[in-house]
Design a protein around this motif. Sequence first.
Motif, PDB file in Angstrom:
ATOM      1  N   GLN A  15      27.426  39.932  27.731  1.00  0.00           N
ATOM      2  CA  GLN A  15      28.591  39.783  27.566  1.00  0.00           C
ATOM      3  C   GLN A  15      29.084  40.396  26.061  1.00  0.00           C
ATOM      4  OE1 GLN A  15      31.149  36.290  28.372  1.00  0.00           O
ATOM      5  NE2 GLN A  15      32.703  37.335  27.468  1.00  0.00           N
ATOM      6  N   TRP A  46      27.271  43.970  32.462  1.00  0.00           N
ATOM      7  CA  TRP A  46      28.040  42.501  32.916  1.00  0.00           C
ATOM      8  C   TRP A  46      29.195  42.650  32.539  1.00  0.00           C
ATOM      9  CZ3 TRP A  46      25.754  38.069  34.503  1.00  0.00           C
ATOM     10  CH2 TRP A  46      26.682  37.008  34.213  1.00  0.00           C
ATOM     11  N   ILE A  48      33.073  41.289  33.512  1.00  0.00           N
ATOM     12  CA  ILE A  48      34.040  40.209  33.420  1.00  0.00           C
ATOM     13  C   ILE A  48      35.870  40.838  33.805  1.00  0.00           C
ATOM     14  CG2 ILE A  48      35.012  38.243  32.294  1.00  0.00           C
ATOM     15  CD1 ILE A  48      32.502  37.918  30.796  1.00  0.00           C
ATOM     16  N   SER A 109      36.587  37.688  38.356  1.00  0.00           N
ATOM     17  CA  SER A 109      35.138  37.700  38.789  1.00  0.00           C
ATOM     18  C   SER A 109      34.252  38.265  37.707  1.00  0.00           C
ATOM     19  CB  SER A 109      35.443  39.013  39.860  1.00  0.00           C
ATOM     20  OG  SER A 109      36.357  38.630  40.861  1.00  0.00           O
ATOM     21  N   VAL A 110      32.852  37.900  37.884  1.00  0.00           N
ATOM     22  CA  VAL A 110      31.744  38.384  37.136  1.00  0.00           C
ATOM     23  C   VAL A 110      31.094  39.025  37.993  1.00  0.00           C
ATOM     24  CG1 VAL A 110      29.925  37.651  35.332  1.00  0.00           C
ATOM     25  CG2 VAL A 110      32.069  36.429  35.542  1.00  0.00           C
TER      26      VAL A 110
END
Length: 121
Positions: A15, A46, A48, A109-110
């Motif tokens: 992240q 990644w 997010i 959501s990830v």
Amino acid sequence: MNTNLIAGVVTGNAQREGGERRGWFIGDFITPPDDPRSTSDIEVKWGIHAAGDKRSDWTEPATVTTISILISGRFCLQFPDGEIVLSSQGDYVLWLPGVTHSWHAEEASVVLTVRWPSQSS
């Protein structure tokens, strides 16, 4: 990124490291080129997404193979011939070169996305 703990091992935080590149943290766009995360073989993101986030336009047709894997939440990927909703941890969708897409987060959501080979983001 930390490369000092164990020889040949890299640690970091996807992240944080992808923050300046829309979540992408491995690929040929990483500098300097001798960084172990700089590679033309693969890209890793990644992502997010807050509930309601969306890509309002369609991507250009892909030049790479891509897979998106749901880590948490509920995430919808739209393709010209329909849509796929990722709703359970581990759900994924893979698309081939030539396919365009868009997306929206139905819930926070990830999503882990991998594409190969690297296409420079």
